[in-house]
Design an enzyme around this catalytic site. Structure first.
Site, PDB file in Angstrom:
ATOM      1  N   GLN A 150      59.655  25.979  54.994  1.00 45.60           N
ATOM      2  CA  GLN A 150      60.452  26.556  56.073  1.00 45.60           C
ATOM      3  C   GLN A 150      59.983  25.948  57.390  1.00 45.60           C
ATOM      4  O   GLN A 150      58.870  25.435  57.499  1.00 45.60           O
ATOM      5  CB  GLN A 150      60.364  28.071  56.094  1.00 45.60           C
ATOM      6  CG  GLN A 150      59.012  28.675  56.375  1.00 45.60           C
ATOM      7  CD  GLN A 150      59.034  30.197  56.231  1.00 45.60           C
ATOM      8  OE1 GLN A 150      59.750  30.765  55.414  1.00 45.60           O
ATOM      9  NE2 GLN A 150      58.249  30.881  57.046  1.00 45.60           N
ATOM     10  N   ASP A 308      68.331   9.227  52.021  1.00 43.26           N
ATOM     11  CA  ASP A 308      69.253  10.368  52.049  1.00 43.26           C
ATOM     12  C   ASP A 308      69.855  10.538  53.453  1.00 43.26           C
ATOM     13  O   ASP A 308      69.666  11.572  54.089  1.00 43.26           O
ATOM     14  CB  ASP A 308      68.516  11.634  51.628  1.00 43.26           C
ATOM     15  CG  ASP A 308      69.473  12.787  51.307  1.00 43.26           C
ATOM     16  OD1 ASP A 308      70.643  12.511  50.993  1.00 43.26           O
ATOM     17  OD2 ASP A 308      69.052  13.947  51.377  1.00 43.26           O
TER      18      ASP A 308
END
Length: 577
Positions: A150, A308
């Site tokens: 996170q 990506d």
């Protein structure tokens, strides 16, 4: 006798029984009990977890969804390892049917955040200080939470060379607690399931599930080590030092560890926010071309590239400057592989089928024997779709997907670096088309193609290759006498061995193993019955109703064993050994 390998398998299964139980429970609840049966999970002692699973109301609700939808939901519930695996499979049309591809593309990597107290504990373990001791401001509530980490916003107070202070807005990625242990267990289980698939599902054997899991394991292990992402950022920054069209976020090595990554916060506009880009006065056509050129420079010039580059990982800054974030997935490409891809594109445009075939064979690893004539026919069909197109009209994404399907039919597999390259180019092409529908990706690649072609025939390159080849031959001739003497000495001493490896005997081996186990079990059962009969006839005390208790116990035990053997034969064999 149980081999060391079999004992290791049993030991790993025993250590991970809780996770196996959880996975099986999820599979059954989402209606995939047939998969567990086809993989013979009960043969490995897991039948205890697969029995007595009744379809309750919740399961009936779940079964109203399509099978691809239920697969996506099951992967999300199983956690980070399975989510990442689903995301990997969502871009593999050679492995997954179209309806599953569409559903796996919806996989959500958003999970509830873990509390600040655990964030604080990780900081104490990694850096020996609490976040409030390191940062001037640290947001206790995360701005994003995913399955691996996170992100928190923070502010650093730094001293410059003159002794003054400067403030830096940063983002702090904190890895989820106990993540490494969870993922290591899941990867071990996935490797086991992949082996079972190769053993029991003929339709997937050609896709090499074990090889896919091994590559996935390496990729995921790198992704959860934030020191690798830190090194990627630093390498990327050196690669584009002095480039004014690209901005690389600053990383802070002194505050980063394997589970914590601190880097500069980027206040830009995401590539997906088209209206926001227009409102800020950005030139969308320029951004599309610049972003595409930068991706191709990473690949064809440096051989180290962002694997990506989806819209969420690309920001645009004032002055039409491009900024990439999230460097967890990076690709590396050898120069010879870049040359092979350029040769493939040139061969497609020129319509040279033999050169296309040669290029594809160089780009792939072949699984066993394949039909070259059938491959040539498929390549001819593939070529017929592109003969009338110019290089500017070729779509990398479409070529990528069609090549993957072609490889799948012939049990050919792209090298990992080339797969990541095609995936990166296809993703970047999608972002470019979103910004400018008229963009021609391969037309923008012409300068890079021309440069690589010129390098192939440059005098310096030819001289270097000639020198390298000459040096290899020199080493060969220098070592040949010693190697020959060594082989002759081994022949004289009778130390040369011929090793034969049989393929396709694993099912027979397992069948023989089950047969021998059942025979041994039956012999023990027969001995127990005979022994109990002798004890009963001998009248040995203590007795119960004039019958020896030991004999009664023996008969009861024999009855249970016999009943268990019968159930095993009926349930597992179904007429087969």
């Amino acid at each position: 006798m149980v081999s060391i390998r079999q004992f290791g398998v049993f030991n790993r299964t025993f250590r991970h029984l809780n996770r196996y139980q959880q996975i099986l429970r999820v599979l059954f609840r989402y209606g995939f009990s047939d998969l567990a049966e086809h993989l013979h999970l009960d043969h490995y002692g897991l039948q205890l977890f697969s029995r007595n699973k009744q379809r309750d109301k919740e399961q009936e609700q779940l079964l109203r969804h399509s099978r691809p939808e239920r697969l996506r939901m099951a992967l999300e519930e199983l956690g980070p390892t399975f989510i990442k695996l689903g995301q990997l499979l969502s871009v593999r049309p050679d492995l997954v049917p179209p309806d599953y591809l569409k559903e796996l593309a919806k996989l959500q990597d958003e999970v509830p955040p873990f509390p600040y107290e655990e964030v604080r504990q990780i900081f104490l373990e990694e850096l020996g200080k609490e976040p409030d001791e390191i940062f001037a401001v640290f947001s206790r509530e995360p701005v994003a939470a995913a399955s691996i980490s996170q992100v928190h916003h923070a502010r650093l107070e730094l001293r410059d060379a003159e002794g003054g202070q400067r403030r830096r807005k940063v983002v702090v990625k904190v890895q989820r607690p106990r993540l490494e242990r969870i993922i290591s267990i899941d990867l071990e289980i996935l490797a086991r399931i992949a082996q079972l698939m190769e053993d029991h599902l003929e339709e997937v054997q050609g896709h090499r599930p074990t090889a896919i899991v091994r590559e996935f394991s390496r990729s995921l292990s790198r992704e959860i080590d934030f020191t690798i992402e830190l090194a990627n950022i630093q390498h990327f920054a050196r690669q584009f030092a002095g480039c004014r069209e690209l901005y690389v976020p600053e990383a802070f090595p002194a505050l980063s560890t394997q589970r914590i990554l601190v880097m500069e916060r980027i206040d830009g506009i995401k590539a997906s926010d088209i209206e926001g880009l227009r409102a800020a006065g950005h030139d969308l056509t320029l951004l599309a071309e610049r972003g595409a050129r930068l991706v191709m420079e990473q690949i064809f010039t440096h051989g180290f590239f962002h694997a990506d580059p989806h819209p969420g990982n690309i920001f645009f800054l004032p002055g039409n400057v491009v900024c990439f974030i999230d460097f967890g997935q990076m690709g590396r490409l050898l120069f010879k592989d870049r040359e092979t891809f350029i040769e493939l594109v040139a061969s497609i445009v020129s319509g040279d089928e033999s050169r296309v075939t040669a290029s594809l064979l160089q780009m792939t690893v072949q699984q066993g024997e394949f039909d070259r004539d059938a491959l040539s026919l498929d390549i001819s069909d593939f070529m017929s779709r592109y003969l009338h197109l110019s290089i500017g009209d070729l779509e990398i994404g479409r070529i990528h997907w069609e090549l993957l399907r072609l490889f799948s039919r012939h049990q050919m597999f792209l090298k990992p670096g080339l797969y990541l390259m095609l995936k990166s180019l296809g993703t970047a092409e999608g972002v470019g088309l979103m910004l400018d529908p008229q963009i021609e990706m391969l037309s923008l690649a012409k300068p890079f193609i021309r440069k690589i072609k010129m390098e192939r025939v440059s005098p310096r390159r030819l001289a270097a290759e000639a020198a390298d080849t000459g040096a290899q031959y020199l080493h060969l001739f220098r070592d040949l006498p010693a190697e020959t003497r060594s082989v002759l000495a081994m022949l004289r001493q009778g130390k040369v061995r011929l090793e034969l490896e049989h393929h396709g005997l694993r099912p027979l081996e397992k069948a023989l193993y089950r047969v021998s186990n059942r025979i041994a079990y039956a012999i023990v059962l027969a001995a127990l019955i005979i022994g109990s009969s002798l004890v009963v006839l001998s009248g040995i005390k203590p007795k119960w109703h004039d019958i020896p208790i030991i004999g009664v116990a023996g008969f009861l035990l024999a009855g249970c064993m016999g009943f268990g053997l019968l159930i095993s034969i009926l349930r597992q064999g179904k007429g087969k050994v």
